[in-house]
Design a protein around this motif. Structure first.
Motif, PDB file in Angstrom:
ATOM      1  N   ALA A 116       7.639  -2.660  11.919  1.00 16.05           N
ATOM      2  CA  ALA A 116       7.888  -3.715  12.848  1.00 16.05           C
ATOM      3  C   ALA A 116       7.085  -4.950  12.571  1.00 16.05           C
ATOM      4  O   ALA A 116       7.715  -6.076  12.241  1.00 16.05           O
ATOM      5  N   TYR A 117       6.103  -4.735  12.153  1.00 19.88           N
ATOM      6  CA  TYR A 117       4.996  -5.692  11.519  1.00 19.88           C
ATOM      7  C   TYR A 117       5.518  -6.002  10.025  1.00 19.88           C
ATOM      8  O   TYR A 117       5.738  -7.297   9.839  1.00 19.88           O
ATOM      9  N   GLY A 118       5.913  -5.356   9.365  1.00 22.69           N
ATOM     10  CA  GLY A 118       6.265  -5.644   7.888  1.00 22.69           C
ATOM     11  C   GLY A 118       7.748  -6.424   7.882  1.00 22.69           C
ATOM     12  O   GLY A 118       8.021  -7.504   7.267  1.00 22.69           O
ATOM     13  N   TRP A 162      -1.667   1.220  -0.926  1.00 22.10           N
ATOM     14  CA  TRP A 162      -0.784   2.366  -0.255  1.00 22.10           C
ATOM     15  C   TRP A 162      -1.056   2.433   1.160  1.00 22.10           C
ATOM     16  O   TRP A 162      -0.681   2.996   2.009  1.00 22.10           O
ATOM     17  N   ASN A 163      -2.240   1.477   1.744  1.00 17.49           N
ATOM     18  CA  ASN A 163      -2.515   1.394   3.072  1.00 17.49           C
ATOM     19  C   ASN A 163      -1.292   0.867   4.096  1.00 17.49           C
ATOM     20  O   ASN A 163      -1.333   1.356   5.240  1.00 17.49           O
ATOM     21  N   PHE A 164      -0.683  -0.019   3.565  1.00 19.51           N
ATOM     22  CA  PHE A 164       0.385  -0.653   4.385  1.00 19.51           C
ATOM     23  C   PHE A 164       1.550  -0.684   3.537  1.00 19.51           C
ATOM     24  O   PHE A 164       1.910  -1.703   2.896  1.00 19.51           O
ATOM     25  N   PRO A 165       2.339   0.651   3.345  1.00 15.21           N
ATOM     26  CA  PRO A 165       3.438   0.737   2.304  1.00 15.21           C
ATOM     27  C   PRO A 165       4.511  -0.184   2.413  1.00 15.21           C
ATOM     28  O   PRO A 165       5.272  -0.423   1.320  1.00 15.21           O
ATOM     29  N   ALA A 167       4.330  -3.172   4.821  1.00 14.34           N
ATOM     30  CA  ALA A 167       3.920  -4.722   5.106  1.00 14.34           C
ATOM     31  C   ALA A 167       3.379  -5.161   3.866  1.00 14.34           C
ATOM     32  O   ALA A 167       3.646  -6.698   3.831  1.00 14.34           O
ATOM     33  N   MET A 168       2.607  -4.604   3.168  1.00 17.51           N
ATOM     34  CA  MET A 168       1.893  -5.486   2.006  1.00 17.51           C
ATOM     35  C   MET A 168       2.867  -5.811   0.990  1.00 17.51           C
ATOM     36  O   MET A 168       2.840  -6.475   0.075  1.00 17.51           O
ATOM     37  N   ILE A 169       4.397  -5.271   1.217  1.00 15.58           N
ATOM     38  CA  ILE A 169       5.380  -5.438   0.244  1.00 15.58           C
ATOM     39  C   ILE A 169       5.991  -6.779   0.751  1.00 15.58           C
ATOM     40  O   ILE A 169       6.075  -7.926   0.144  1.00 15.58           O
ATOM     41  N   THR A 170       6.430  -6.819   2.015  1.00 19.53           N
ATOM     42  CA  THR A 170       7.165  -7.787   2.648  1.00 19.53           C
ATOM     43  C   THR A 170       6.572  -9.207   2.683  1.00 19.53           C
ATOM     44  O   THR A 170       6.991 -10.096   2.889  1.00 19.53           O
ATOM     45  N   ARG A 171       5.187  -8.955   2.844  1.00 18.44           N
ATOM     46  CA  ARG A 171       4.242 -10.115   3.068  1.00 18.44           C
ATOM     47  C   ARG A 171       4.366 -10.997   1.792  1.00 18.44           C
ATOM     48  O   ARG A 171       4.058 -12.154   1.791  1.00 18.44           O
ATOM     49  N   LYS A 172       4.697 -10.256   0.560  1.00 18.45           N
ATOM     50  CA  LYS A 172       4.794 -10.986  -0.559  1.00 18.45           C
ATOM     51  C   LYS A 172       6.181 -11.302  -1.005  1.00 18.45           C
ATOM     52  O   LYS A 172       6.346 -12.478  -1.364  1.00 18.45           O
ATOM     53  N   PHE A 240      -1.193  -9.709  -5.406  1.00 19.22           N
ATOM     54  CA  PHE A 240      -2.049  -8.302  -5.344  1.00 19.22           C
ATOM     55  C   PHE A 240      -2.640  -8.261  -4.112  1.00 19.22           C
ATOM     56  O   PHE A 240      -3.479  -9.058  -3.776  1.00 19.22           O
ATOM     57  N   THR A 241      -2.629  -7.115  -3.709  1.00 19.69           N
ATOM     58  CA  THR A 241      -3.336  -6.679  -2.637  1.00 19.69           C
ATOM     59  C   THR A 241      -3.965  -5.230  -2.702  1.00 19.69           C
ATOM     60  O   THR A 241      -3.015  -4.364  -3.025  1.00 19.69           O
ATOM     61  N   GLY A 242      -5.334  -5.298  -3.000  1.00 23.45           N
ATOM     62  CA  GLY A 242      -5.989  -3.995  -3.068  1.00 23.45           C
ATOM     63  C   GLY A 242      -7.439  -4.467  -3.238  1.00 23.45           C
ATOM     64  O   GLY A 242      -7.858  -5.286  -2.897  1.00 23.45           O
ATOM     65  N   TYR A 291     -10.668   2.104  13.781  1.00 25.93           N
ATOM     66  CA  TYR A 291     -10.174   3.384  13.338  1.00 25.93           C
ATOM     67  C   TYR A 291      -8.674   3.081  13.295  1.00 25.93           C
ATOM     68  O   TYR A 291      -8.068   4.082  13.364  1.00 25.93           O
ATOM     69  N   ARG A 292      -8.247   1.888  13.344  1.00 23.27           N
ATOM     70  CA  ARG A 292      -6.653   1.860  12.875  1.00 23.27           C
ATOM     71  C   ARG A 292      -6.502   2.319  11.557  1.00 23.27           C
ATOM     72  O   ARG A 292      -7.449   2.123  10.586  1.00 23.27           O
ATOM     73  N   ASN A 293      -5.580   3.046  11.316  1.00 24.25           N
ATOM     74  CA  ASN A 293      -5.205   3.781  10.159  1.00 24.25           C
ATOM     75  C   ASN A 293      -6.338   4.378   9.291  1.00 24.25           C
ATOM     76  O   ASN A 293      -6.407   4.629   8.238  1.00 24.25           O
ATOM     77  N   GLN A 296      -8.502   2.780   7.226  1.00 27.14           N
ATOM     78  CA  GLN A 296      -8.216   2.439   6.097  1.00 27.14           C
ATOM     79  C   GLN A 296      -7.424   0.989   6.029  1.00 27.14           C
ATOM     80  O   GLN A 296      -6.413   1.263   5.389  1.00 27.14           O
ATOM     81  N   THR A 297      -8.181   0.138   6.321  1.00 25.86           N
ATOM     82  CA  THR A 297      -7.511  -1.288   6.376  1.00 25.86           C
ATOM     83  C   THR A 297      -8.627  -2.224   5.780  1.00 25.86           C
ATOM     84  O   THR A 297      -9.826  -2.036   6.143  1.00 25.86           O
ATOM     85  N   CYS A 298      -8.334  -3.172   5.145  1.00 25.88           N
ATOM     86  CA  CYS A 298      -9.373  -4.289   4.500  1.00 25.88           C
ATOM     87  C   CYS A 298      -9.940  -5.076   5.835  1.00 25.88           C
ATOM     88  O   CYS A 298     -10.877  -5.681   5.303  1.00 25.88           O
ATOM     89  N   VAL A 299      -9.412  -4.961   6.820  1.00 27.03           N
ATOM     90  CA  VAL A 299      -9.730  -5.998   7.870  1.00 27.03           C
ATOM     91  C   VAL A 299     -10.487  -4.771   8.927  1.00 27.03           C
ATOM     92  O   VAL A 299     -10.818  -5.566   9.987  1.00 27.03           O
ATOM     93  N   CYS A 300     -10.874  -3.598   8.675  1.00 24.97           N
ATOM     94  CA  CYS A 300     -11.300  -2.685   9.540  1.00 24.97           C
ATOM     95  C   CYS A 300     -12.906  -3.217   9.794  1.00 24.97           C
ATOM     96  O   CYS A 300     -13.305  -3.351   8.607  1.00 24.97           O
ATOM     97  N   LEU A 456      -6.408  -8.912  14.640  1.00 25.12           N
ATOM     98  CA  LEU A 456      -6.070 -10.393  14.628  1.00 25.12           C
ATOM     99  C   LEU A 456      -4.820 -10.735  13.996  1.00 25.12           C
ATOM    100  O   LEU A 456      -4.343 -12.074  13.870  1.00 25.12           O
ATOM    101  N   ALA A 457      -4.312  -9.689  13.032  1.00 24.24           N
ATOM    102  CA  ALA A 457      -3.183 -10.131  12.018  1.00 24.24           C
ATOM    103  C   ALA A 457      -1.747 -10.158  12.927  1.00 24.24           C
ATOM    104  O   ALA A 457      -1.492  -9.319  13.782  1.00 24.24           O
ATOM    105  N   THR A 458      -1.015 -11.146  12.487  1.00 22.40           N
ATOM    106  CA  THR A 458       0.353 -11.211  12.823  1.00 22.40           C
ATOM    107  C   THR A 458       1.119 -11.914  12.023  1.00 22.40           C
ATOM    108  O   THR A 458       0.586 -12.830  10.972  1.00 22.40           O
ATOM    109  N   PRO A 462      -2.385 -17.158   9.063  1.00 25.97           N
ATOM    110  CA  PRO A 462      -2.643 -17.275   7.909  1.00 25.97           C
ATOM    111  C   PRO A 462      -3.747 -16.255   7.236  1.00 25.97           C
ATOM    112  O   PRO A 462      -5.096 -16.321   7.893  1.00 25.97           O
ATOM    113  N   PHE A 463      -3.251 -15.210   6.739  1.00 28.67           N
ATOM    114  CA  PHE A 463      -4.058 -14.067   6.332  1.00 28.67           C
ATOM    115  C   PHE A 463      -4.646 -14.192   5.093  1.00 28.67           C
ATOM    116  O   PHE A 463      -3.915 -14.377   4.109  1.00 28.67           O
ATOM    117  N   GLY A 464      -6.163 -14.028   5.078  1.00 27.24           N
ATOM    118  CA  GLY A 464      -6.693 -14.165   3.587  1.00 27.24           C
ATOM    119  C   GLY A 464      -8.229 -14.209   3.865  1.00 27.24           C
ATOM    120  O   GLY A 464      -8.848 -14.578   5.063  1.00 27.24           O
TER     121      GLY A 464
HETATM  122  O1  LIG Z   1      -4.066  -4.249   3.929  1.00 31.66           O
HETATM  123  C1  LIG Z   1      -4.475  -4.388   4.927  1.00 31.66           C
HETATM  124  O2  LIG Z   1      -5.325  -3.906   5.217  1.00 31.66           O
HETATM  125  C2  LIG Z   1      -3.729  -5.159   5.871  1.00 31.66           C
HETATM  126  O3  LIG Z   1      -3.626  -6.543   5.767  1.00 31.66           O
HETATM  127  C3  LIG Z   1      -4.327  -5.489   7.239  1.00 31.66           C
HETATM  128  S1  LIG Z   1      -3.322  -6.009   8.559  1.00 31.66           S
HETATM  129  O4  LIG Z   1      -2.537  -7.046   7.759  1.00 31.66           O
HETATM  130  O5  LIG Z   1      -2.322  -4.895   9.011  1.00 31.66           O
HETATM  131  O6  LIG Z   1      -4.355  -6.469   9.479  1.00 31.66           O
END
Ligand SMILES: O=C(O)[C@H](O)CS(=O)(=O)O
Ligand code: NAI
Length: 496
Positions: A116-118, A162-165, A167-172, A240-242, A291-293, A296-300, A456-458, A462-464
């Motif tokens: 749903a997020y993606g 790999w962590n958001f298989p 959402a990280m594609i559709t966000r680009k 690129f996300t990684g 503990y989301r994922n 394994q998220t960059c914003v954990c 905080l993401a939706t 502006p995510f970055g």
């Molecule tokens: O790759 C990630 O960790 C995501 O960008 C985190 S989020 O967008 O789901 O907050």
């Protein structure tokens, strides 16, 4: 669930299980294959097409050939196709979630949540497609008219983690397509199935051949494909996300062609709890943020800083909350902590834990690698007390379910500690003091600050990050900026 049966045997629409790559609008088997495994059980899920440099060149050529017709579509026409893609993603939410849990491990409800997020990025940019507005400027003499046009930047490339298989594609991909750009995607080798299923749904939505390609490849061929995407002068934008380490490599590889870059890289998020915080709210936010994922998220959150006056109370409450977590296969009911993606991820958590304990930290809850569970990639959600700045977990991104809790005395000390990193992606703090909220919110050197929240993401924000967490912003109306070029048009002889 019978662990001997592949979870993918339960797909409602088995045709969504794609294992060939998408190249120029055709499903492309290529020669070699690479295996994709379920991180919970170790079961092999599929053998997927293993493409390389040659196919990357073909995909770029196909994208360039398809670009004129795609950018010639009206914004409304592109918007309609994106909206149809959104509808199909949501109609197939269960199957996409199943594919994601199978290959990435996150619990099924969380995977469906990511679908749903993606999909929300596709929905959002279906609308933003219709708002790519230029402007007219006051002329500096009456014989001229001055205009600003926004035009699609051209062929775009996306390399995703790999962590958001999904959402990280559709966000680009969504903003690129919305702007009128074709896209070549190289998804993570650990999670290609979700990407391929999403691409199948994009074709069903009416994305024309060549406008979207998905180049699946193992780790070695991913490097080869990346070199071709970076070196190509036809590719005008790379997203690129990684990890920051790989981001630096891609940035350097793109320098010769002066490519526009969007980089969403590593993080080292602080989570600060002040004496005046609502502790119960802070504990809930801490659990969600850490503990989301399975962390394994960059914003954990990577580091918890708790003011001395509430340190013991927070640690006790947080540990009690963490003890309620259920670790297991993401397909099992009630599980909210799945496996880590690969053995190396488990090793990193163990290394950070051992280092912290050796330097004086104490394990309040968790601390065990559940080696006997499934494929041996499960780690207990863990809380460490008495963490200190000299520990690895203070300066390296753990990217796993380890929560070190540091003590501080003053606001200035907390801000200094939080900012003492080369990263600047997400940060969080809890306080009920309005003056402190503005002082600390303004002082934290991060692209995103959560105040009294842990997530905080939706799609419309502006995510970055700043510093070495990346360049640019994804999502929100800012998310279109990287996919358009601004052109100044100066028209003279108006009075002739
Ligand atoms: O790759 C990630 O960790 C995501 O960008 C985190 S989020 O967008 O789901 O907050
Ligand atoms: N800022 C953000 O939004 C995110 C950051 N990350 C960061 O990424 C790391 C974990 O994710 P990973 O997928 O392991 O990251 P990674 O950087 O190893 O891989 C990401 C993608 O890049 C590809 N890749 C790796 N090396 C490459 C090369 N030399 N050339 C071309 N492609 C290459 C991989 O195949 C994968 O598709 C963590 O550090 C995490 O913080 C992960 C997700 C989101």
């Amino acid at each position: 669930m019978d662990m001997k049966t592949s979870p993918l045997s339960l797909l409602k629409d088995p045709s969504l299980l794609k294992t060939d790559a998408l190249l120029g609008g055709q499903w492309f088997a290529g020669g070699a294959r690479f295996a994709v495994h379920d991180p919970a059980t170790g079961l092999k899920l599929a053998d997927v097409a293993n493409l390389g440099a040659k196919e990357a060149e073909l995909a770029i050529a196909a994208a360039n050939e398809a670009w004129p017709a795609w950018k010639a579509k009206t914004a409304k026409e592109r918007s309609t196709i994106l909206r149809q893609w959104f509808d199909l993603l949501m109609q197939h939410q269960d199957d996409l979630g199943r594919l994601m849990t199978a290959e990435q491990g996150k619990p099924l409800p969380e995977a469906k949540g990511e679908v749903a997020y993606g999909a929300s990025f596709v929905e959002w940019f279906a609308e933003e497609a219709k708002r790519v507005n230029g402007e007219t400027l006051p002329q500096f003499d009456n014989n001229r008219r001055l205009l600003v046009l926004k035009q699609p930047i051209g062929v775009c490339a996306a390399i995703t983690p790999w962590n958001f298989p999904l959402a990280m594609i559709t966000r680009k991909v969504a903003p690129a397509l919305a702007a009128g750009c074709p896209v070549v995607i190289k998804p993570a080798e650990l999670t290609p199935l979700t990407a391929l299923a999403a691409a199948e749904l994009a074709l069903r939505a009416g994305i024309p051949p060549g406008v979207l390609s998905v180049l699946t490849a193992d780790a070695e061929n991913s490097i080869a494909i990346g070199k071709v995407l970076c070196a190509s002068d036809v590719v005008r934008h790379l997203s690129f996300t990684g990890s920051t380490e790989v981001g630096r490599i891609l940035m350097a590889q793109c320098a010769p062609t002066v490519k526009k870059l969007s980089l969403e890289l590593g993080g080292n998020a602080p989570f600060i709890v002040f004496d005046d915080a609502d502790l119960d709210s802070a504990v809930e936010g801490a659990f969600a943020s850490k503990y989301r994922n399975a962390g394994q998220t960059c914003v954990c959150t990577n580091r918890f800083y708790v003011q001395a006056g509430v340190y013991d109370a927070f640690v006790a409450k947080f540990a009690a909350r963490v003890k309620t977590a259920k670790v297991g296969n993401g397909f099992e009911d009630g599980v909210n902590q799945g496996p880590l993606i690969e053995p190396a991820a488990v090793d990193k958590v163990q290394r950070h834990l051992d280092d912290a304990v050796a330097k004086g930290a104490s394990v309040v809850t968790g601390g065990k690698h559940l080696a006997e569970l499934g494929a041996g990639q499960f780690f207990e959600p863990t809380v460490l007390a008495n963490a200190t700045a000299g520990m690895l977990c203070a300066r390296e991104e753990t990217f796993g379910p380890l929560a070190p809790v540091f003590r501080f005395e003053t606001e200035q000390e907390a801000i200094a500690a939080a900012n003492a990193t080369e990263f600047g992606l997400a940060s969080y703090f809890y306080s009920r003091d309005v003056g402190r909220i503005f002082r600390v919110g303004e002082a934290l050197e991060y692209g995103m600050v959560g105040v009294n929240v842990g997530i905080l993401a939706t799609e419309h924000v502006p995510f970055g990050g700043v510093k070495q967490s990346g360049l640019g912003r994804e999502g929100s109306h800012y998310g279109m900026d990287d996919y358009v070029e601004i052109k100044y048009l100066c028209v003279g002889d108006i009075q002739k």
